[in-house]
Write an enzyme that holds these catalytic residues in place. Structure first.
Site, PDB file in Angstrom:
ATOM      1  N   LYS A  84      34.022  36.601  32.248  1.00  0.00           N
ATOM      2  CA  LYS A  84      34.342  35.195  31.990  1.00  0.00           C
ATOM      3  C   LYS A  84      33.461  34.606  30.879  1.00  0.00           C
ATOM      4  CE  LYS A  84      37.056  35.325  35.750  1.00  0.00           C
ATOM      5  NZ  LYS A  84      36.619  36.209  36.715  1.00  0.00           N
ATOM      6  N   ASP A 116      45.334  42.591  42.556  1.00  0.00           N
ATOM      7  CA  ASP A 116      46.240  41.519  42.130  1.00  0.00           C
ATOM      8  C   ASP A 116      46.805  41.760  40.742  1.00  0.00           C
ATOM      9  OD1 ASP A 116      43.900  41.184  40.762  1.00  0.00           O
ATOM     10  OD2 ASP A 116      43.765  39.019  41.079  1.00  0.00           O
ATOM     11  N   ASP A 123      47.983  39.717  35.896  1.00  0.00           N
ATOM     12  CA  ASP A 123      47.163  39.423  37.074  1.00  0.00           C
ATOM     13  C   ASP A 123      47.814  38.195  37.689  1.00  0.00           C
ATOM     14  OD1 ASP A 123      45.377  37.619  38.371  1.00  0.00           O
ATOM     15  OD2 ASP A 123      43.631  38.578  37.510  1.00  0.00           O
TER      16      ASP A 123
HETATM   17  N1  GDD Z   1      37.324  43.614  49.445  1.00  0.00           N
HETATM   18  C1  GDD Z   1      36.984  42.650  48.605  1.00  0.00           C
HETATM   19  N2  GDD Z   1      35.828  41.961  48.821  1.00  0.00           N
HETATM   20  N3  GDD Z   1      37.796  42.365  47.566  1.00  0.00           N
HETATM   21  C2  GDD Z   1      37.424  41.389  46.715  1.00  0.00           C
HETATM   22  C3  GDD Z   1      36.239  40.649  46.885  1.00  0.00           C
HETATM   23  C4  GDD Z   1      35.403  40.954  47.991  1.00  0.00           C
HETATM   24  O1  GDD Z   1      34.342  40.363  48.225  1.00  0.00           O
HETATM   25  N4  GDD Z   1      36.164  39.735  45.883  1.00  0.00           N
HETATM   26  C5  GDD Z   1      37.263  39.909  45.128  1.00  0.00           C
HETATM   27  N5  GDD Z   1      38.033  40.896  45.640  1.00  0.00           N
HETATM   28  C6  GDD Z   1      39.302  41.404  45.093  1.00  0.00           C
HETATM   29  C7  GDD Z   1      40.362  40.329  44.943  1.00  0.00           C
HETATM   30  O2  GDD Z   1      41.175  40.291  46.105  1.00  0.00           O
HETATM   31  C8  GDD Z   1      41.144  40.825  43.736  1.00  0.00           C
HETATM   32  O3  GDD Z   1      42.170  41.737  44.100  1.00  0.00           O
HETATM   33  C9  GDD Z   1      40.118  41.597  42.913  1.00  0.00           C
HETATM   34  O4  GDD Z   1      39.025  41.857  43.795  1.00  0.00           O
HETATM   35  C10 GDD Z   1      39.615  40.799  41.696  1.00  0.00           C
HETATM   36  O5  GDD Z   1      39.182  39.524  42.098  1.00  0.00           O
HETATM   37  P1  GDD Z   1      39.677  38.198  41.366  1.00  0.00           P
HETATM   38  O6  GDD Z   1      39.022  37.056  42.065  1.00  0.00           O
HETATM   39  O7  GDD Z   1      41.144  38.211  41.231  1.00  0.00           O
HETATM   40  O8  GDD Z   1      38.960  38.365  39.974  1.00  0.00           O
HETATM   41  P2  GDD Z   1      39.449  37.829  38.547  1.00  0.00           P
HETATM   42  O9  GDD Z   1      40.898  37.990  38.368  1.00  0.00           O
HETATM   43  O10 GDD Z   1      38.861  36.479  38.310  1.00  0.00           O
HETATM   44  O11 GDD Z   1      38.657  38.844  37.550  1.00  0.00           O
HETATM   45  C11 GDD Z   1      38.718  40.239  37.759  1.00  0.00           C
HETATM   46  O12 GDD Z   1      39.970  40.773  37.328  1.00  0.00           O
HETATM   47  C12 GDD Z   1      40.257  40.631  35.911  1.00  0.00           C
HETATM   48  C13 GDD Z   1      41.584  41.293  35.646  1.00  0.00           C
HETATM   49  O13 GDD Z   1      42.569  40.690  36.389  1.00  0.00           O
HETATM   50  C14 GDD Z   1      37.581  40.902  36.980  1.00  0.00           C
HETATM   51  O14 GDD Z   1      37.521  42.256  37.356  1.00  0.00           O
HETATM   52  C15 GDD Z   1      37.784  40.761  35.472  1.00  0.00           C
HETATM   53  O15 GDD Z   1      36.771  41.492  34.772  1.00  0.00           O
HETATM   54  C16 GDD Z   1      39.144  41.322  35.090  1.00  0.00           C
HETATM   55  O16 GDD Z   1      39.380  41.119  33.678  1.00  0.00           O
HETATM   56 MG    MG Z   2      42.480  38.385  39.612  1.00  0.00          MG
END
Ligand code: GDD
Ligand code: MG
Length: 367
Positions: free
Chosen positions: A157, A106, A217
């Site tokens: 977080k 994303d 993001d």
């Molecule tokens: N296949 C799979 N299975 N993908 C997953 C799963 C899972 O169980 N859980 C999450 N994802 C994918 C989501 O679709 C997304 O593309 C990505 O992993 C990150 O998940 P988010 O839910 O968007 O996390 P976030 O935005 O709160 O935090 C993450 O991204 C940040 C940067 O955008 C973390 O990696 C943070 O450390 C980072 O700063």
């Molecule tokens: Mg994200």
């Protein structure tokens, strides 16, 4: 190098946009988000792509097929239940025997992947994490580094008291395959909570690749809208993606009919077969998906309207999102005289009464 893209999340913070549409498929300038990521990887010669999926995999598979249309080769792995970011990559273990990329699905960015590979090869750590500066690190993973750019601390977080830097995990990693042995099979496991902190505890080297390139993001409606505005206004790295549209101009695709007394103000993208009636106004930065109609006297300003949506007479849509479903062919209907304002999301299947006013920051979805 191969890349694993994580596209299995539910995208709950984007609801109702993602009720029927996986986050990877939400349209950005009328093309699925994931297409930009795939083109980005391809630009750096990464052509072997593994998609780690869970929630709503079919629309992604149907659109990308084996990847050949996009010049890449795609393998799909579908989780029966969410395995977490690391658990999802563990599923691809048999396909990974060299250093590989793992990307959150994303994130749209111009981070230089060639420079990142160079740094990883020079240092040969267990992992290299791309970093980007943000205003509010508390909604991301904060990454503290030493003078040599080696990671000292990773806090997912953090509370505002725990924030010591504005550099966060940009969601792009280069990983050595040995890391996979640390991830248990068939277990929910996260890089952010389980892998990176434990590597650091054991003094295993993790390096970083800080970059001030464009980075976003698309986790929330506000950021989804902001990405459109950035691309259309040329503030993002639209040129990076060589998509042709974007950057301060008007693009009207084939079959669209614009009444001579309608007003179109740049930058605007109007998809195929749209109808813009007399006295209507589409004011950029704005996007209309295919087969949209804007009736007499209606104004669409700063908004992103998905395919097949109809905007009634004298309605006003300003800086909002109208997200018709991929499952409902007739899209959304905004009746005459409705006013929809900043960051409001009209979800698929919504039926507003004429003259409804929604303003601002509300989410509306029909029962
Ligand atoms: N296949 C799979 N299975 N993908 C997953 C799963 C899972 O169980 N859980 C999450 N994802 C994918 C989501 O679709 C997304 O593309 C990505 O992993 C990150 O998940 P988010 O839910 O968007 O996390 P976030 O935005 O709160 O935090 C993450 O991204 C940040 C940067 O955008 C973390 O990696 C943070 O450390 C980072 O700063
Ligand atoms: Mg994200």
């Amino acid at each position: 190098m191969k890349a694993v893209i994580l596209v299995g999340g539910k995208g709950t913070r984007l609801y109702p946009i993602t009720c029927d549409t996986p986050k990877a498929m939400v349209p950005i300038l009328n093309k699925p988000f994931l297409e930009y990521q795939i083109r980005y990887l391809k630009k750096y010669g990464v052509e072997d792509i593994i998609l780690a999926m869970g929630y709503l995999p079919e629309p992604i598979q149907n659109y990308f097929g084996d990847g050949s249309e996009f010049g890449v080769h795609i393998v799909y792995l579908v989780e029966e239940r969410p395995m977490g970011t690391a658990g999802a990559v563990k599923n691809a273990e048999t396909l990974l025997d060299e250093p590989f990329f793992a990307l959150n699905g994303d994130v749209l960015t111009g981070i230089d992947l060639a420079g990142m590979v160079k740094r990883h090869r020079e240092i040969r750590p267990r992992a290299t994490i791309a970093l980007t500066p943000v205003e509010d690190p508390t909604i991301y993973g904060v990454v503290e580094t030493d003078a040599n750019g080696m990671v000292k601390r990773f806090v997912e977080k953090p509370s505002s008291q725990e924030v010591t830097t504005n550099m966060i995990n940009a969601g792009i990693y280069i990983l050595e395959p040995e890391i996979l042995t640390r991830i248990p099979k068939s277990t929910f496991f996260m890089f952010e909570h389980d892998i990176f902190p434990s590597l650091l505890e054991e003094d295993e080297p993790i390096s970083s690749y800080p970059s001030d390139a464009y980075w976003i993001d698309i986790g929330t409606p506000e950021k989804y809208l902001r990405l459109h505005h950035d691309l259309l206004l040329g503030e993002g790295q639209s040129s990076l993606y060589s998509q042709g549209e974007g950057s301060r101009h008007i693009r009207i695709e084939s079959g669209s009919k614009i009444h001579p007394e309608a007003r179109i103000e740049e930058p605007v993208l109007i998809g195929r077969d749209c109808i813009i009636a007399k006295g209507a106004c589409v004011k950029g930065p704005a996007v209309l998906g295919v087969r949209c109609e804007v009736a007499e006297g209606a104004v669409v300003e700063g908004a992103v309207i998905w395919h097949d949506s109809k905007v009634g007479k004298a309605a006003l849509l300003k800086n909002c999102i109208v997200a018709s479903s991929s499952c409902i062919e007739d899209g959304c209907y905004i009746p005459s005289g409705c006013v929809v304002g900043d960051n409001v999301v009209i979800g698929e299947g919504s039926r507003l009464a004429p003259q409804t006013r929604i303003w601002p920051d509300n989410y509306f979805k029909a029962a």
